[in-house]
Structure formats: C-alpha cells, structure tokens
Write a protein that holds these residues in place. Structure first.
Motif, PDB file in Angstrom:
ATOM      1  N   ARG A   1       0.817  -1.054  -0.012  1.00 38.39           N
ATOM      2  CA  ARG A   1      -0.040  -0.048  -0.169  1.00 38.39           C
ATOM      3  C   ARG A   1       0.814   1.253  -0.021  1.00 38.39           C
ATOM      4  O   ARG A   1       1.927   1.308   0.762  1.00 38.39           O
TER       5      ARG A   1
ATOM      6  N   ALA B   1       0.484   3.912   1.661  1.00 31.64           N
ATOM      7  CA  ALA B   1       0.978   4.307   2.971  1.00 31.64           C
ATOM      8  C   ALA B   1       2.048   3.620   3.610  1.00 31.64           C
ATOM      9  O   ALA B   1       2.782   4.292   4.259  1.00 31.64           O
ATOM     10  N   ASP B   2       1.912   2.314   3.443  1.00 35.27           N
ATOM     11  CA  ASP B   2       2.981   1.596   3.894  1.00 35.27           C
ATOM     12  C   ASP B   2       4.417   1.962   3.644  1.00 35.27           C
ATOM     13  O   ASP B   2       5.472   2.116   4.168  1.00 35.27           O
TER      14      ASP B   2
ATOM     15  N   GLU C   1       5.722   5.531   4.780  1.00 35.81           N
ATOM     16  CA  GLU C   1       5.949   5.677   6.070  1.00 35.81           C
ATOM     17  C   GLU C   1       7.026   4.700   6.620  1.00 35.81           C
ATOM     18  O   GLU C   1       7.379   4.605   7.832  1.00 35.81           O
TER      19      GLU C   1
ATOM     20  N   GLN D   1       4.041  10.247  -0.178  1.00 34.62           N
ATOM     21  CA  GLN D   1       3.644  10.934   1.094  1.00 34.62           C
ATOM     22  C   GLN D   1       2.840  12.250   0.531  1.00 34.62           C
ATOM     23  O   GLN D   1       1.873  12.614   1.142  1.00 34.62           O
TER      24      GLN D   1
ATOM     25  N   SER E   1      -4.661  11.185  -0.555  1.00 36.75           N
ATOM     26  CA  SER E   1      -4.850  11.548   0.935  1.00 36.75           C
ATOM     27  C   SER E   1      -4.550  10.346   1.661  1.00 36.75           C
ATOM     28  O   SER E   1      -4.358   9.089   0.983  1.00 36.75           O
ATOM     29  N   GLN E   2      -4.586  10.318   2.844  1.00 36.90           N
ATOM     30  CA  GLN E   2      -4.309   9.005   3.947  1.00 36.90           C
ATOM     31  C   GLN E   2      -5.307   7.728   3.513  1.00 36.90           C
ATOM     32  O   GLN E   2      -4.987   6.809   3.451  1.00 36.90           O
ATOM     33  N   GLN E   3      -6.706   8.211   3.279  1.00 35.80           N
ATOM     34  CA  GLN E   3      -7.570   7.320   3.046  1.00 35.80           C
ATOM     35  C   GLN E   3      -7.232   6.511   1.613  1.00 35.80           C
ATOM     36  O   GLN E   3      -7.212   5.301   1.656  1.00 35.80           O
ATOM     37  N   LEU E   4      -6.872   7.313   0.599  1.00 40.39           N
ATOM     38  CA  LEU E   4      -6.408   6.625  -0.637  1.00 40.39           C
ATOM     39  C   LEU E   4      -5.234   5.802  -0.634  1.00 40.39           C
ATOM     40  O   LEU E   4      -5.173   4.944  -1.053  1.00 40.39           O
ATOM     41  N   ARG E   5      -4.236   6.460   0.232  1.00 43.24           N
ATOM     42  CA  ARG E   5      -3.030   5.759   0.249  1.00 43.24           C
ATOM     43  C   ARG E   5      -3.196   4.442   1.151  1.00 43.24           C
ATOM     44  O   ARG E   5      -2.417   3.537   0.871  1.00 43.24           O
ATOM     45  N   ASN E   6      -4.080   4.479   1.952  1.00 40.86           N
ATOM     46  CA  ASN E   6      -4.249   3.105   2.761  1.00 40.86           C
ATOM     47  C   ASN E   6      -4.684   2.051   1.763  1.00 40.86           C
ATOM     48  O   ASN E   6      -4.861   0.905   2.094  1.00 40.86           O
ATOM     49  N   ALA E   7      -5.414   2.548   0.616  1.00 41.64           N
ATOM     50  CA  ALA E   7      -6.113   1.460  -0.304  1.00 41.64           C
ATOM     51  C   ALA E   7      -5.426   1.298  -1.448  1.00 41.64           C
ATOM     52  O   ALA E   7      -4.809   0.289  -2.029  1.00 41.64           O
TER      53      ALA E   7
END
Lengths: 156, 327
Positions: free
Chosen positions: B73, B75-76, B79, B95, B99-105
């Motif tokens: 993902r 986000a992973d 970070e 980064q 957005s964080q929601q999109l980066r999580n998916a």
C-alpha cells in the motif's frame, strides 16, 4: 446477471448479503444494512465523507467494492460509541468544539480524525491539516475540526 | 457502472488465468478502477480482484535491488523508515500524493497504472482520442492549463498524473510482469508509452499480464534525493509541476545527477538535459536554475500552461538544492 453472496463484518456484527457485484461498500452499508451514518458525498473518491475503517485503517467506502471488503473488519460511525451509548472521545470533542455546521461531512471527518490520532499523525496543527486533507468541509469548519482533533490527541 | 462478473482467485496463478480472459480487468486497491468503472471509462466484463492475494505486499530494501511488491500500500511505503532515510524522493512522492484514505487503499503497482486526470477524458462526452480513438482532442483548443508539455502530439496532450512513477523515473527502476505463460521485466522508461499517435495505449502491459513488483537498483544517490511538488493547494492535489532529483556530491561539485519531471509530460519524464547541466557543476542556485532551464528547453506549451515552463525551472532548482544538502 451475477448475484454474489457477500459476508460483511460491520461494527462487530456479521451480515450475509446477496449483492450485484457493482455494489460498493458505501452502497452496501447504506442501502442494504441501513447504516446511513456513512455519507455519500462526491461518490468519486475526492471528498472523504464516506470514510470508514477497514481492518483498522481509514478508507473511502465509495471506492471499495463490497465484495472486496468481505472478510475484513469494517467500522462505521455507528460503531464508534461505547456499548452504553457514551460517545467516542472524538465525537465528544467535535461537539465541544462545535466542529461542524451542516454536519454532512462530520461522520467522515470523525472516522478520519480517529485514525489520524491512532496513526500518530496529530502531533501538531500542521500535521493534522495535512493528514486530514482528504476530508473536505464546504462549511469550512476546519479551525474547530483541527482544535477538536488536537484536544483528543493531547489526551491520548 | 456496467455489469460485470466478479471473481476472487485464491492464488496468483489462478488470477493470471482469469486475467487472460477477453474483457477481464484486474482490480487491486480499487481507487482508480472503481472510479473509472463508475464513470464508464472502464467497462470490464470480468473483474479479477487480486487485492487480497498473499505474498505480493512485501517491501524489501535490504539487497542490491530494492523490491516493492505490487500490492504494497502507498501508505506503508510512504512511512517506511528505511525508505524515508535512504530514498527520501521515493517516500516523499508517495507522502505528497492523494490523501491518507487513498494511500491506505491504493497499491504501488496500481499507482503506476493510474490514468490521466484530463477533464476531457474524464467527462465521458468530449471528443477524446484516448477514450474514443479518432474522435479528436478537445484540449487542443480548450482549457489546457493542466496539460502536458512533453511527450504529446496533435492527437493528445494529456498529462500523466502519478508522483510515484515520476520519482521512480529518477532511479534505475524496472517493472516485473507476470502472465499465465511467462514473466518479463521491463525498464520503467519503456513501461509507459508517450501518448503520441496512439493515445489509447498508455503502457506496454498486455491483456492477461499483472504487475507483480517494482524493483530499483540500490544507489547512494538515494540519500541525496528529493521530490518537490507544486500544487494549486497545499495538500491533496495533483502536481502542476514536480521534480525528483537524486545527486551524488563530491564536496560542492555534483558527481552524478538524476532528474525526472512530473505534471508536465504524458509519462514519467526523465530529463537527461537537466542531468547534463548538473553533472560536474558546482551546485549553486544559479546552476540549479540553469538545469531547470535545460529541462524545459524542449517543452511544447499550449494556450494556458506556458506558466509551467518558468515554474518548472524553479522547481528543478529547488529540488536540486534540497538534494545537494542531503547528499
């Protein structure tokens, strides 16, 4: 047309649904499970009003097929308060700071804000703004939203 | 959204067989695909969901070749402490995206495949050679502020929107691809196709092929790298102009330079011109601006996007100075 048997785990309860494969997680929550706290905003992945937690991470329910969410733990705004109805600290902080006007984006803001603190991304106001940028508020309640999140982060 | 049959294979091998079916499309994080399907910009008859497949999500930075599983993902990776330290340009590109929601998916493989944000493509009705080959390009005499300056033609001036792909273009990056019958590795430089005469074709990926990993040759220039991105708003927006710069320094002198540009081209765009100016130069602001000027010397601006030439010159300079302080 294909009908899918989809088992969703939402707020700790298991639901067996028969769905058109096109059904998004957002539509399944609202139209099939009656959980209308999660809002349809842009239905396009740009506004954040449909933010829910999937396996503990915030995601946009409008961009996830319900079938893809099978077997994952979904948490919505309805699952945030304690069993006795006590609001989650973030819900209480939004009330205390008057962090809304019309309230339409608020469930998404709160779900995103809970993650923002859990992720450790609420250490400064600037960091809160950056990590909350996926949640739009057309009433522009942003200052109070940031204040509410900063409060919860300080207490955490 | 057009009707489709949904399949959820248990293994990559099954997925590769499913994906080879005519009319099949692969679904991973869904942030691009579900949106395209909802707008009828993609209408697969069969959706092969690979988002849950095991073994394709690892990020391994330990060897001489960095390896990013296609299903990791955003986000992973964004970070990952080691990535932030050793290849800040790559971490920053993720980064500063979405957005964080999109980066999580969204996944690292899927991110490479995201399609242009050109409004004439997305609106589903305007003449667009990418959506309906031969129908024309509405951007040519329309609103072209967001459009590309490089790798374009009279058939299409659309812009590749990805930050991750742009940053990867500053490194020796390759894309690992599997099909049911074979596997192949394609250098990133050859993976995306400049829109040019066949705007409908964006990558060399064939029906039935799945991106399984992205690899980057390890380099000390990673530490001396940055990704600079300028947007219409401070967060959660696509790049007007972005630049990745990776440097190795010998004192104040640039020993080696890699430069890539985003927001201005129809594919991740490496600038050999800027690299040539930087290499061997004493890195001052003036040298950075000269590199930026070289980078945009061949730009082909349209009616509303000429501002990207001057903006781009400065973005390259800023990125070069940041990178040199890290190198």
């Amino acid at each position: 047309m294909q009908t899918l048997d989809v088992t969703l785990d939402v707020n700790g309860r298991t639901h067996s649904l028969q769905l058109d494969p096109r059904t998004t997680l957002l539509d399944a929550l609202r139209e099939h499970l009656g959980l209308t706290g999660t809002k349809v905003g842009c239905n396009h992945g740009t506004c954040g009003s449909c933010t829910v937690h999937v396996d503990g991470r915030r995601q946009l329910a409008c961009l996830v097929l319900a079938a893809s969410a099978a077997g994952r733990a979904v948490r919505t705004i309805e699952g945030l308060a304690a069993a006795d109805g006590t609001p989650h600290p973030m819900q209480a902080a939004f009330v205390a700071h008057d962090a809304l006007q019309c309230g339409y984006c608020t469930p998404g803001q709160i779900m995103s804000a809970v993650s923002c603190v859990e992720e450790g991304h609420a250490r400064t106001d600037d960091e809160i703004r950056e990590y909350m940028s996926g949640n739009l508020c057309r009433c522009a309640a942003y200052p109070n939203i940031v204040a509410a999140i900063a409060d919860v982060a300080r207490a955490a | 959204m057009q009707p489709f049959t949904y399949v959820r294979p248990d293994t990559l091998e099954q997925a590769l067989h499913e994906a080879a079916e005519p009319g099949a499309s692969v679904l991973a994080g869904g942030t691009t695909m579900v949106d395209l399907m909802r707008g009828d910009l993609a209408a697969p008859r069969r959706v092969v969901d690979i988002g849950h497949l095991p073994g394709l999500s690892e990020i391994d930075l330990s060897g001489p070749v960095l390896r990013f599983g296609a299903l990791a993902r955003m986000a992973d990776a964004a970070e990952d402490a080691a990535l932030k330290r050793d290849y800040p340009a790559l971490a920053e590109s993720l980064q500063l995206a979405a957005s964080q929601q999109l980066r999580n998916a969204a996944t690292l493989g899927g991110n490479l495949l995201q399609r242009t944000r050109c409004p004439y493509f997305r609106n589903g009705v305007s003449a667009c050679n990418k959506r309906v080959p031969g129908s024309g390009c509405s951007a040519l005499d329309g609103e072209d502020r967001e459009m590309a300056l490089f790798g374009i033609s009279d058939a299409c001036v659309a812009n590749y929107p990805g930050d991750w792909g742009t940053a990867l273009a500053a490194f020796d990056t390759a894309v690992e691809i599997r099909s049911a019958a074979a596997s192949r590795t394609v250098p990133l430089a050859n993976f995306h196709v400049a829109y040019g005469d066949d705007p409908a074709r964006e990558t060399v990926l064939e029906q039935g092929e799945i991106v399984t990993a992205i690899t980057v040759r390890a380099t000390p220039a990673g530490r001396g790298s940055t990704y600079a991105k300028v947007r219409d708003r401070q967060s959660y927006a696509y790049a007007l102009v972005s630049a990745a710069v990776a440097l190795e320094m010998d004192g104040d002198t640039v020993a080696s330079a890699r430069v890539s540009l985003g927001g201005v081209a129809s594919k991740p765009w490496r600038s050999a011109e800027a690299e040539a100016v930087l290499t061997g130069a004493t890195l001052t602001e003036a040298a950075g601006l000269r590199a930026g000027e070289a980078a945009f010397a061949g730009a082909r601006p349209g009616r509303h996007n000429a501002f990207k030439v001057e903006l781009g010159r400065r973005v390259v300079a800023r990125a070069a100075l940041t990178a040199s302080r890290r190198a």
